[in-house]
Each structure stands twice: as structure tokens, then as C-alpha cells.
Enzyme design. Structure first.
Site, PDB file in Angstrom:
ATOM      1  CB  CYS A 186      45.208  24.149  55.285  1.00 13.71           C
ATOM      2  SG  CYS A 186      46.655  24.998  54.611  1.00 13.71           S
ATOM      3  NE  ARG A 202      39.301  24.843  54.870  1.00 13.85           N
ATOM      4  CZ  ARG A 202      38.711  25.948  55.281  1.00 13.85           C
ATOM      5  NH1 ARG A 202      37.438  26.173  54.990  1.00 13.85           N
ATOM      6  NH2 ARG A 202      39.372  26.841  55.985  1.00 13.85           N
ATOM      7  CD1 TRP A 259      45.811  26.479  47.811  1.00 15.30           C
ATOM      8  CD2 TRP A 259      46.467  28.125  49.169  1.00 15.30           C
ATOM      9  NE1 TRP A 259      45.998  27.596  47.049  1.00 15.30           N
ATOM     10  CE2 TRP A 259      46.404  28.622  47.851  1.00 15.30           C
ATOM     11  CE3 TRP A 259      46.864  28.988  50.184  1.00 15.30           C
ATOM     12  CZ2 TRP A 259      46.718  29.938  47.536  1.00 15.30           C
ATOM     13  CZ3 TRP A 259      47.176  30.298  49.874  1.00 15.30           C
ATOM     14  CH2 TRP A 259      47.098  30.754  48.558  1.00 15.30           C
ATOM     15  CG  ASN A 273      43.206  27.189  57.753  1.00 10.03           C
ATOM     16  OD1 ASN A 273      43.901  27.654  56.857  1.00 10.03           O
ATOM     17  ND2 ASN A 273      41.914  27.460  57.866  1.00 10.03           N
ATOM     18  N   GLY A 274      46.301  28.664  58.589  1.00 14.12           N
ATOM     19  CA  GLY A 274      46.589  30.048  58.911  1.00 14.12           C
ATOM     20  C   GLY A 274      48.029  30.417  58.620  1.00 14.12           C
ATOM     21  CD  GLU A 300      35.870  42.109  38.461  1.00 15.78           C
ATOM     22  OE1 GLU A 300      35.523  41.042  39.020  1.00 15.78           O
ATOM     23  OE2 GLU A 300      36.493  42.130  37.374  1.00 15.78           O
ATOM     24  CE  LYS A 329      33.695  38.606  39.237  1.00 18.61           C
ATOM     25  NZ  LYS A 329      34.420  38.755  37.973  1.00 18.61           N
ATOM     26  CD  GLU A 374      33.194  36.847  34.664  1.00 20.90           C
ATOM     27  OE1 GLU A 374      34.278  36.368  34.303  1.00 20.90           O
ATOM     28  OE2 GLU A 374      32.986  37.261  35.825  1.00 20.90           O
ATOM     29  CG  HIS A 380      33.115  62.280  25.301  1.00 19.73           C
ATOM     30  ND1 HIS A 380      33.559  63.247  24.422  1.00 19.73           N
ATOM     31  CD2 HIS A 380      33.316  62.785  26.544  1.00 19.73           C
ATOM     32  CE1 HIS A 380      34.024  64.282  25.103  1.00 19.73           C
ATOM     33  NE2 HIS A 380      33.877  64.032  26.394  1.00 19.73           N
ATOM     34  CE  LYS A 438      38.320  30.382  39.644  1.00 17.69           C
ATOM     35  NZ  LYS A 438      37.586  31.597  39.994  1.00 17.69           N
TER      36      LYS A 438
END
Length: 619
Positions: free
Chosen positions: A2, A27, A74, A100-101, A492, A496, A499, A515, A614
Site C-alpha cells: 500500500c 502501489r 491494495w 502497509n504490511g 520461464e 522472459k 518477451e 532427441h 499486461k
């Protein structure tokens, strides 16, 4: 994740706080609020939604008060709503707090405070804080805060004030917190009187270039002219000021060049926030029962198989989850793309647990897949980052990753948070089914608690990856190899690179190299290999010798202390050695860094790569 801000001075606080919240809206944007100190009370205004809703709410009010705090949320505990929005007060309206937390023991504290006569009006963990401070408050706010915070478990940054003790108190224990004297930005802009506290430099950069960075376990007491620092016991702490030279755009990025880079470096914090409060180390147990609801009530014994579904990066998290669930339970696990699952005839019934993973919670193919699963009688559990998103709402249960908004298009911190949740979920299932012992659970949880620090260690060596990545910026093809639980991480890593650098890359199980892919090996095709010292370590070394025999270049991500790998790799990047089931989290980070630096060397727009969005909300 937050945004919080406080101001005390002789200028109206409202415009400063609102502007600061706008600078921190990335945030959190579920709700926003402001509290201003009147003569003998608070004026509190809160609104669900983005900050413009709060602005609209107060636009016709005359609010000249020179002391106040603000918050953009958030959501973690409690749905986005006006009553769950910050700031929060005690029931006698003496103390106001923004946070925040996460407070891990808030339910225990809430029950204790109720027995003492306190009444609560929200679902949040934060609301226990002003009530707890009020129990100790006798007119000296810093003293009451120090006593109260010693009872809090979790990670938290706080700004607290009271109309009876007209000071601000800032606290840091985990999430970031900065304080400063308001002096303008040096160009005649901004407020030049008073003091400020915030969770982000961007929020106050217009008003000062000289910042005090608070450390964990510190308290700052602010009035109109001074800032005093101490530890949680009240012992004075001497602080040095840091001069900030960033421009406002850089400030929103925390001084990093790109949001993606910032989000890579946020991972120690986001991993900690995601795992905190979700396990009891002493009991060797996972605490997901309230989040899983009815699914947990079935105790997993009524399911005969698990079907994982997702798209893109989240699909790789599903592949890791398959290894984890099959290792810790007797359940059979299947993984399918959302875009494939929605168009085939999967065998789903009331004995099927469907687990959907999505950062945004709005991925169209994944949403269609879970709707089809529910029509067939399956139970749907989602792992999601955005509170109140469509996938979260339409699932039977949801586990949220606590990593805040992810702005860079290429997912980084959201992916590692998903992996952490998959570890917790698989252990939880194993404990419920009796296939994971208390001792094994404790062992893995102990390692998991150390993962944020291990990630921090990896990030400290960023310059090493930046240095040798330049050598590969003109390559057009890469091969990524991994085995077992780390094969999905090879996928992954390749994704990346594709992308953000537009280099063709493929991920393969190392055992499959002979193979087909071995035909591509040459000096023009670097091979990135994930090498952990597990039961197939020798076989992986043999794969790399085959690459070297064909003039291939090898980049190895390997365990600390592995000296043999240097004999077959051109570049070795060592990471702390961790439990095999946690290695995907740690090995992901250097692959993100490698892709990022190669893309930057190539001059690519890493935050907004071409043709990508996104959140893929259309088919």
C-alpha cells in the site's frame, strides 16, 4: 503493498497528501482515504476505488488542517470497501493509523481487545493497531506506540497520529518507510515547511531532496520542525540524510531504470509478504483453512485428481505445482493451458479440484476454463494477485499473492509469489491428507522463511550478470535446459528472454536434448542450464559436455560451492543452495536478471514490449 503518507507543518495538508497518494497509486488502487487533525477530533474521508473517487468526495469541502495522513490500499485482509479503507481509528476516535504490511496475529489481538470492550467496524488486520495503541495511550503517543508494536507479529510500516498528542509517529518493521523535512525541491516548487513521512520517495520528492531512510526496528517522531529517531525500546538512533537526485519519473520507479527492474528487486519483500501469516512453524502446519473455505472442509480426501490451468508465465507455475503436489500427496495432477482446456472435453466431475493461476484475475482463457470446470461439477481454487478480480470472484476459494500491482508487462515478482503459494498449498494438502509429516513440513518452512534473504543475496550480484550479458546481446537463438522441478523454470527463462529482447529461445528438459535440440547446438546458440546438485546432477553435467563438444557456449546457474560446473561452463552464476522444492523460486531470479540486461543492451523497451499486454482479457 500500500501507499502511505503523513504531513505535519503549517500549510494545508490535503493537497500535499492527495498529490502524494497519486504518485503512489501504482502501489494500490482498491480504495483510498485521508484523516486530518481538527481541534479536538479527526476528519476522516474514505472511498472505494481509485484516488479520483476520494478527490471527488472532498472537492467541495474546506479542509485547511495542517496535519494529516493518507493511504491508498491494495487489499489483503477484507474486500475493497469504504469500511475497510484506511485510515483506521480506535472506537473512541483518539488514534488514527495508516499501514502497509500484514499483521499475522490480528485475530488473536482482536479477540483480546474485544474482551476489553473494544468494538470493530472492519474486516482488516490494520484496525487492531489503533485499538491496541489506545490501550496504552495516556497522552504520550510515541510511548504508547512503542508498547503496542511489541505485540504485533508480521511486517508493517505505520504512520500514526492523535489529536491529543499532535505529532506523527512513523514505524518500520519490514516494508519501506522514509521521513524528511519539507524544504521544497530546490526549484521553487513544493511545500517548504514541516515534516513528512511516506512509503515511497515519489510521494514527497516535490517537497524535498533530502531523505532519511528508516531501517527495520526504528521509530521516528515528527513535529512541525523536528524528527527524532529511536529503536523500539526508545534508545536514540543517529541517522544520516541521503540526497536524492532522481527526477519524478525515476522516483516512481524507485530510482531503477525500468519498472521491471524495480519489480525484480522487490521480490524479497513480496515473497515475505506472501508467506507471512500462512504457516505455524512450531506446529509444522500451514494456515490456509480460512482462505480455502469449503474446499478445505472437504479435507481433499474427496478429490481423486487435481487439474491445474493457466496461461503464459502462470502456466509455468502450474507445472511446478504439479511436481510439488505429486511429491507431497498421492493425488494425480494434470496441467493444461486455459486456451486448450476451454475447447476440449476434460474429464471433470465433483471429485476434481481445479486450480487456476492468474496474476490479473482477468485472463480470458483461464476464466473460460474455470467456468467450464464449474459447469461439470469441479471445485475451483484460484491463486491470484488482484483482490476482487473476476477469476477470484467466480472461484470457490482464492489464495491471494501479496505482491501488489505489477506494472512491467513481463511478470517477475508475481511469478515467484505464485511459486511460494504453490509450496504452501502443496504442503497444506499433504498435511491434511497425512502424507507430509510435521518434521518435513517444519524443515521446508524453515527453508522457505530464508528464501527472501537468499533472493536478496542473488540480487546483490546483479552486476555480475549485467557484465557477461553484454556478450550475448547479438545472439538470435538461445536454448534453456532444466530437469525435474526446474524444467518449468527453463521454460520461464526462455519466455522472459523472448518477451523483452525479441530473441528466439526455447526451454527443454535437459534429458530431451539428444532427441532433437542437439542438432541446433553451435557457437551461435548459447545454452542456459539450471544445475542443482540433485539426483540427476551427473546426467546434467553429461548434457553440458555434449554441448561443449559441439562448440556451444554454456551459461550455468548453479549451487554455491559447486566447483565442477566451472569445467563445462563458460559463465557460472552461483546461487545459495536450498531445498530442491524451493529451488524454482531462487533459480528464477537470475534468469529474470539475465533477460532484463540482454534486453537493455539491445535497446528494447522492457516495460512495454511490442505486441504484448499486461492482462490478456480477450481471446
Amino acid at each position: 503493498m500500500c501507499g502511505i503518507i503523513g504531513y505535519i507543518g503549517n500549510r494545508p495538508a490535503t493537497p500535499l497528501i492527495i498529490d502524494g497518494l497519486k504518485k503512489m497509486e501504482y502501489r494500490g488502487y482498491d480504495s483510498a482515504g485521508i484523516a486530518l487533525l481538527g481541534e479536538d477530533d479527526f476528519i476522516v474521508r474514505r472511498a472505494r476505488g481509485k484516488i479520483r473517487k476520494l478527490e471527488k468526495l472532498i472537492e467541495d469541502e474546506d479542509l485547511p488542517m495542517p496535519v494529516g495522513v493518507g493511504h491508498t490500499r491494495w487489499a489483503t485482509h477484507g474486500v475493497p470497501s469504504e469500511e475497510n479503507a484506511h485510515p483506521h481509528r480506535d472506537d473512541k476516535n483518539r488514534i488514527v493509523v495508516v499501514q502497509n504490511g500484514i499483521i499475522e496475529n490480528f485475530l488473536e489481538l482482536k479477540e483480546k481487545l474485544r474482551e476489553l470492550g473494544h468494538e470493530f467496524s472492519s474486516q482488516t488486520d490494520t484496525e487492531v493497531i489503533p485499538h491496541l495503541i489506545a490501550e496504552y495511550f495516556d497522552g504520550d503517543l510515541p510511548s504508547a506506540v512503542r508498547k503496542a508494536i511489541k505485540e504485533l507479529k508480521g511486517a508493517f510500516a505505520l504512520v500514526i497520529t492523535s489529536w491529543e498528542d499532535r505529532r506523527l509517529v512513523a514505524v518500520r518493521y519490514g516494508p519501506p518507510m522514509i521521513v524528511a523535512h519539507a524544504e521544497g525541491d530546490g526549484n521553487g516548487n513544493g511545500v517548504d515547511n514541516g515534516t513528512l513521512a511516506a512509503s515511497d520517495i515519489a510521494a514527497i520528492l516535490e517537497h524535498t531532496r533530502n531523505i532519511y531512510f528508516m531501517e527495520d526496528g526504528e521509530v521516528a517522531v515528527l513535529d512541525e520542525k523536528s524528527i527524532e529517531f529511536s529503536d523500539f525500546d526508545g534508545n536514540p538512533v543517529k541517522k544520516d540524510v541521503t540526497k536524492i537526485t532522481w527526477n519524478p519519473i525515476q522516483a516512481q520507479k524507485g530510482g531503477f531504470n525500468h519498472f521491471m527492474q524495480k519489480e525484480i528487486f522487490q521480490q524479497p519483500e513480496t515473497l515475505r509478504d506472501t508467506i507471512l501469516g500462512r504457516f505455524d512453524l512450531e506446529a509444522g502446519d500451514i494456515i490456509l483453512d480460512k482462505e480455502l473455505g469449503e474446499i478445505d472442509d472437504r479435507d481433499f480426501k474427496n478429490y481423486n485428481h487435481v487439474l491445474m490451468t493457466a496461461c503464459g508465465t502462470a502456466w509455468h507455475a502450474c507445472l511446478v505445482a504439479k511436481y510439488l503436489i505429486e511429491r507431497f500427496t498421492d493425488l494425480r495432477v494434470e496441467v493444461d493451458y486455459g486456451s486448450e482446456l476451454r475447447y476440449r472435453d476434460p474429464k471433470i466431475d465433483d471429485k476434481t479440484l481445479v486450480v487456476a493461476i492468474s496474476q490479473s484475475g482477468e485472463t480470458a482463457d483461464t476464466l473460460a476454463a474455470i467456468r467450464g470446470a464449474k459447469e461439470r461439477g469441479g471445485s475451483v481454487l484460484s491463486i491470484c494477485n488482484v483482490v476482487g478480480s473476476t477469476i477470484a470472484r467466480e472461484s470457490d476459494s482464492v489464495i491471494y499473492t501479496h505482491c501488489g500491482p505489477e506494472i512491467g508487462v513481463a511478470s517477475t515478482k508475481a511469478f515467484t509469489a505464485q511459486l511460494a503459494v504453490c509450496v504452501l498449498l502443496s504442503l497444506h494438502m499433504g498435511r491434511r491428507l497425512g502424507t507430509v509429516s510435521i518434521d518435513l513440513c517444519r524443515e521446508i518452512l524453515q527453508d522457505l522463511m530464508e528464501i527472501p534473504q537468499h533472493v536478496r543475496t542473488v540480487l546483490k550480484n546483479d552486476d555480475e550478470l549485467k557484465g557477461f550479458s553484454r556478450h550475448y546481446k547479438d545472439k538470435q537463438d538461445f536454448l534453456y535446459l532444466g530437469r525435474g522441478i526446474n524444467y518449468p523454470i527453463a521454460l520461464e527463462g526462455a519466455l522472459k528472454l523472448k518477451e523483452i529482447s525479441y530473441i528466439h529461445a526455447e526451454g527443454y528438459p535437459a534429458g530431451e536434448m539428444k532427441h532433437g535440440p542437439i542438432a541446433l547446438i553451435s557457437s551461435d546458440m548459447p545454452v542456459v542450464t539450471l544445475v542443482t546438485q540433485n539426483n540427476v546432477y551427473e546426467k546434467t553435467l553429461s548434457n553440458l559436455m555434449e554441448v561443449k563438444a559441439r562448440d556451444g557456449e554454456v551459461i550455468a546457474i548453479a549451487d554455491e560451492g559447486d566447483e565442477r560446473i566451472g569445467e563445462v561452463a563458460d559463465h557460472v552464476f552461483h546461487v545459495p543452495k536450498v531445498s530442491e522444492v524451493l529451488s524454482p523460486i531462487l533459480l528464477t531470479v537470475p534468469l529474470q536478471q539475465l533477460a532484463y540486461h540482454i534486453a537493455v543492451h539491445r535497446g528494447c523497451d522492457v516495460d512495454q514490449p511490442r505486441n504484448l499486454a499486461k492482462s490478456v482479457t480477450v481471446e
